[in-house]
Design a protein around this motif. Structure first.
Motif, PDB file in Angstrom:
ATOM      1  N   LEU A  56       0.822  -1.217   0.000  1.00 40.72           N
ATOM      2  CA  LEU A  56       0.000   0.000   0.000  1.00 40.72           C
ATOM      3  C   LEU A  56       0.854   1.265   0.000  1.00 40.72           C
ATOM      4  CD1 LEU A  56      -2.831  -1.046   2.466  1.00 40.72           C
ATOM      5  CD2 LEU A  56      -2.971  -0.865  -0.028  1.00 40.72           C
ATOM      6  N   VAL A  57       1.903   1.280   0.804  1.00 45.18           N
ATOM      7  CA  VAL A  57       2.734   2.487   0.929  1.00 45.18           C
ATOM      8  C   VAL A  57       3.633   2.657  -0.289  1.00 45.18           C
ATOM      9  CG1 VAL A  57       4.578   3.573   2.284  1.00 45.18           C
ATOM     10  CG2 VAL A  57       2.624   2.529   3.432  1.00 45.18           C
ATOM     11  N   ALA A  58       4.215   1.594  -0.779  1.00 43.23           N
ATOM     12  CA  ALA A  58       5.157   1.695  -1.892  1.00 43.23           C
ATOM     13  C   ALA A  58       4.482   2.205  -3.161  1.00 43.23           C
ATOM     14  CB  ALA A  58       5.812   0.344  -2.148  1.00 43.23           C
ATOM     15  N   PHE A  59       3.215   1.886  -3.330  1.00 41.55           N
ATOM     16  CA  PHE A  59       2.510   2.310  -4.536  1.00 41.55           C
ATOM     17  C   PHE A  59       1.601   3.507  -4.294  1.00 41.55           C
ATOM     18  CE2 PHE A  59       3.803  -1.970  -5.672  1.00 41.55           C
ATOM     19  CZ  PHE A  59       4.292  -1.764  -6.957  1.00 41.55           C
ATOM     20  N   PRO A  67      11.021  10.726  -9.062  1.00 36.36           N
ATOM     21  CA  PRO A  67      11.642   9.477  -8.624  1.00 36.36           C
ATOM     22  C   PRO A  67      11.995   9.464  -7.140  1.00 36.36           C
ATOM     23  CG  PRO A  67      12.627  10.208 -10.678  1.00 36.36           C
ATOM     24  CD  PRO A  67      11.708  11.298 -10.225  1.00 36.36           C
ATOM     25  N   GLN A  68      12.408  10.622  -6.596  1.00 31.29           N
ATOM     26  CA  GLN A  68      12.760  10.679  -5.171  1.00 31.29           C
ATOM     27  C   GLN A  68      11.543  10.346  -4.304  1.00 31.29           C
ATOM     28  OE1 GLN A  68      13.146  13.115  -7.382  1.00 31.29           O
ATOM     29  NE2 GLN A  68      15.249  13.843  -7.367  1.00 31.29           N
ATOM     30  N   LYS A  69      10.375  10.797  -4.731  1.00 25.49           N
ATOM     31  CA  LYS A  69       9.148  10.530  -3.972  1.00 25.49           C
ATOM     32  C   LYS A  69       8.782   9.045  -4.032  1.00 25.49           C
ATOM     33  CE  LYS A  69       4.579  12.361  -3.148  1.00 25.49           C
ATOM     34  NZ  LYS A  69       3.615  13.401  -3.461  1.00 25.49           N
ATOM     35  N   ILE A  70       8.954   8.457  -5.188  1.00 18.80           N
ATOM     36  CA  ILE A  70       8.669   7.027  -5.345  1.00 18.80           C
ATOM     37  C   ILE A  70       9.659   6.201  -4.520  1.00 18.80           C
ATOM     38  CG2 ILE A  70       8.644   5.119  -7.001  1.00 18.80           C
ATOM     39  CD1 ILE A  70       7.577   7.188  -9.071  1.00 18.80           C
ATOM     40  N   LEU A  71      10.946   6.568  -4.591  1.00 20.97           N
ATOM     41  CA  LEU A  71      11.953   5.859  -3.802  1.00 20.97           C
ATOM     42  C   LEU A  71      11.695   6.007  -2.308  1.00 20.97           C
ATOM     43  CD1 LEU A  71      14.534   4.180  -3.885  1.00 20.97           C
ATOM     44  CD2 LEU A  71      15.827   6.316  -3.881  1.00 20.97           C
ATOM     45  N   ALA A  72      11.326   7.217  -1.885  1.00 21.17           N
ATOM     46  CA  ALA A  72      11.017   7.450  -0.470  1.00 21.17           C
ATOM     47  C   ALA A  72       9.831   6.593  -0.028  1.00 21.17           C
ATOM     48  CB  ALA A  72      10.729   8.929  -0.227  1.00 21.17           C
ATOM     49  N   PHE A  74       9.025   3.639  -1.207  1.00 17.11           N
ATOM     50  CA  PHE A  74       9.500   2.264  -1.043  1.00 17.11           C
ATOM     51  C   PHE A  74      10.312   2.112   0.245  1.00 17.11           C
ATOM     52  CE2 PHE A  74       8.141   1.527  -5.349  1.00 17.11           C
ATOM     53  CZ  PHE A  74       7.829   0.180  -5.353  1.00 17.11           C
ATOM     54  N   TYR A  75      11.169   3.090   0.532  1.00 14.56           N
ATOM     55  CA  TYR A  75      11.941   3.039   1.785  1.00 14.56           C
ATOM     56  C   TYR A  75      11.012   3.104   2.999  1.00 14.56           C
ATOM     57  CZ  TYR A  75      16.488   3.519  -0.500  1.00 14.56           C
ATOM     58  OH  TYR A  75      17.626   3.305  -1.245  1.00 14.56           O
ATOM     59  N   GLY A  80       8.491   0.456   7.489  1.00 15.16           N
ATOM     60  CA  GLY A  80       7.240   0.100   8.159  1.00 15.16           C
ATOM     61  C   GLY A  80       7.046  -1.402   8.244  1.00 15.16           C
ATOM     62  N   LYS A  81       7.419  -2.104   7.185  1.00 16.22           N
ATOM     63  CA  LYS A  81       7.303  -3.567   7.186  1.00 16.22           C
ATOM     64  C   LYS A  81       8.166  -4.159   8.299  1.00 16.22           C
ATOM     65  CE  LYS A  81       8.269  -7.645   4.424  1.00 16.22           C
ATOM     66  NZ  LYS A  81       8.677  -8.207   3.143  1.00 16.22           N
ATOM     67  N   PHE A  82       9.375  -3.656   8.425  1.00 23.06           N
ATOM     68  CA  PHE A  82      10.278  -4.135   9.473  1.00 23.06           C
ATOM     69  C   PHE A  82       9.690  -3.872  10.860  1.00 23.06           C
ATOM     70  CE2 PHE A  82      13.750  -3.375  12.479  1.00 23.06           C
ATOM     71  CZ  PHE A  82      14.393  -4.598  12.423  1.00 23.06           C
TER      72      PHE A  82
END
Length: 132
Positions: A56-59, A67-72, A74-75, A80-82
């Motif tokens: 949900l967050v990555a997409f 691209p920085q927003k998309i990469l952020a 995913f990070y 959050g997953k961790f």
């Protein structure tokens, strides 16, 4: 449909498969005993919940975002997953008494690993392009 939307749908589809595997493992665990079924369910649900957060967050950023927003995104999803995984394991061990027994704890962790493997294997079996 754009590749971005197909990617989001594919990620959510993978999480749905993980949930189905979790439910199937839990049902099979009932053949052994209730504690095994619960251990399998909890381990699987921890994985499903964390991967759902990531999907949900990555997409979340819209198509065409920098691209920085998309990469952020995913990070943030991975972090959050961790955190979700660690907190849910902590809660499971604190709230479910029989998980203090090695066999049940190992069963829960094994279920987590088995369900996580789905996220790695499912894309190899079924690609987002619709090929089966």
């Amino acid at each position: 449909m754009s590749r971005y939307l197909k990617g989001r749908d594919f990620a959510l589809q993978t999480v749905a498969v993980q949930l189905l595997v979790t439910l199937a493992l839990s049902a099979l665990g009932l053949a052994v005993n209730k504690q095994i079924a619960i251990s399998l369910f909890v381990g699987g649900i921890i994985c499903v919940t964390a991967n759902l957060w990531l999907a949900l967050v990555a997409f979340r950023p819209r198509l065409g975002a920098p691209p920085q927003k998309i990469l952020a995104a995913f990070y943030t999803g991975e972090l959050g997953k961790f955190v979700i995984t660690a907190l849910m394991f902590l809660l499971a061990f604190k709230q479910i008494g029989f998980l203090k027994e090695t066999a049940y704890a190992a069963t829960m962790i094994l279920a987590y690993v088995m369900v996580q493997v789905i996220a790695w294997l499912y894309p190899l079996v079924r690609s987002p392009g619709g090929r089966r």
